[in-house]
Design a protein around this motif. Structure first.
Motif, PDB file in Angstrom:
ATOM      1  N   UNK A 181      -0.193 -13.025  -7.524  1.00 23.03           N
ATOM      2  CA  UNK A 181       0.586 -11.834  -7.888  1.00 23.03           C
ATOM      3  C   UNK A 181      -0.199 -10.563  -7.557  1.00 23.03           C
ATOM      4  N   UNK A 182      -1.508 -10.569  -7.818  1.00 26.94           N
ATOM      5  CA  UNK A 182      -2.339  -9.400  -7.509  1.00 26.94           C
ATOM      6  C   UNK A 182      -2.413  -9.163  -5.999  1.00 26.94           C
ATOM      7  N   UNK A 183      -2.513 -10.235  -5.230  1.00 26.38           N
ATOM      8  CA  UNK A 183      -2.538 -10.113  -3.766  1.00 26.38           C
ATOM      9  C   UNK A 183      -1.224  -9.518  -3.278  1.00 26.38           C
ATOM     10  N   UNK A 184      -0.107 -10.070  -3.767  1.00 28.99           N
ATOM     11  CA  UNK A 184       1.210  -9.576  -3.345  1.00 28.99           C
ATOM     12  C   UNK A 184       1.406  -8.106  -3.744  1.00 28.99           C
ATOM     13  N   UNK A 185       0.960  -7.746  -4.929  1.00 30.58           N
ATOM     14  CA  UNK A 185       1.086  -6.351  -5.383  1.00 30.58           C
ATOM     15  C   UNK A 185       0.271  -5.427  -4.482  1.00 30.58           C
ATOM     16  N   UNK A 186      -0.948  -5.851  -4.141  1.00 35.77           N
ATOM     17  CA  UNK A 186      -1.796  -5.028  -3.269  1.00 35.77           C
ATOM     18  C   UNK A 186      -1.178  -4.893  -1.875  1.00 35.77           C
ATOM     19  N   UNK A 187      -0.612  -5.973  -1.371  1.00 35.19           N
ATOM     20  CA  UNK A 187       0.044  -5.916  -0.061  1.00 35.19           C
ATOM     21  C   UNK A 187       1.259  -4.997  -0.089  1.00 35.19           C
ATOM     22  N   UNK A 188       2.010  -5.038  -1.175  1.00 31.98           N
ATOM     23  CA  UNK A 188       3.181  -4.175  -1.292  1.00 31.98           C
ATOM     24  C   UNK A 188       2.800  -2.701  -1.372  1.00 31.98           C
ATOM     25  N   UNK A 189       1.649  -2.420  -1.936  1.00 33.77           N
ATOM     26  CA  UNK A 189       1.199  -1.030  -2.103  1.00 33.77           C
ATOM     27  C   UNK A 189       0.598  -0.458  -0.824  1.00 33.77           C
ATOM     28  N   UNK A 190       0.257  -1.335   0.117  1.00 38.45           N
ATOM     29  CA  UNK A 190      -0.392  -0.848   1.364  1.00 38.45           C
ATOM     30  C   UNK A 190       0.570  -0.834   2.502  1.00 38.45           C
TER      31      UNK A 190
END
Length: 190
Positions: A181-190
């Motif tokens: 979930x943290x990886x996906x959130x970071x990818x969505x923010x970049x």
């Protein structure tokens, strides 16, 4: 040398050494570490050159028969939880604890044996001093044993584009839903 020539020489030297660029990095950026790595193809690069893209970073050594293959499997399982577009935007860097035995040729062999994706994966080595620096920065403990094995903790660390740690998991061998979930959130923010 004329004053203008000295200034120009200084600017070129500063650019080559990364002076000025480090000042642009946040204070908690791991890319501030002056670590030079060599990849599985024998190419040298500064750790800071990984900047600009999200990174999954961990440490391993190729002669490990226990935990290190699980680290690779866990990284592959983590990637499998992502869409193809997300996978393309996330690089993976594994740095060896064992620079004496993990030559570029050995890293390349393991790269091929494990069928790693050259578009996103890098296996690398550095000298013993920089292994210590990087392990300390990633909060990964290790020690060499008399038989040549290396006793070490294991972690997958997610770095943002500027080299800051934004997520971490110590769960190896299984999917960590919170980490994904943290990886996906970071990818969505970049």
């Amino acid at each position: 040398m004329k004053p203008l020539g000295k200034i120009l020489f200084g600017l070129i030297l500063a650019a080559l050494l990364g002076v000025g660029r480090a000042g642009e990095l946040p204070g908690d950026s791991l890319y501030r570490l002056p670590v030079t790595l060599t990849d599985q193809n024998g190419r040298d690069f500064a750790f800071a050159q990984r900047g600009g893209k999200l990174q999954l970073v961990s440490m391993f050594y190729t002669s490990c028969q226990y935990v290190c293959p699980l680290i690779i499997d866990t990284l592959k399982k983590t990637q499998a939880q992502l869409t193809p577009t997300e996978r393309a935007r996330l690089d993976v860097l594994l740095v060896s604890f064992d620079p004496a035995r993990d030559t570029p040729a050995r890293l390349k062999d393991v790269f091929g044996e494990r069928k790693l994706d050259a578009a996103t994966w890098t296996l690398a080595r550095t000298d013993e001093r920089d292994v210590r620096k990087l392990a300390a920065a990633l909060d990964i403990q290790y020690r060499a044993l008399a038989n040549g094995d290396i006793n070490h903790s294991s972690a997958l660390v997610l770095l943002d584009a500027q080299g800051r740690i934004i997520a971490r998991t110590d769960r190896i061998g299984a999917i960590d839903a919170d980490f994904i979930a943290a990886v996906k959130k970071a990818l969505a923010a970049n």
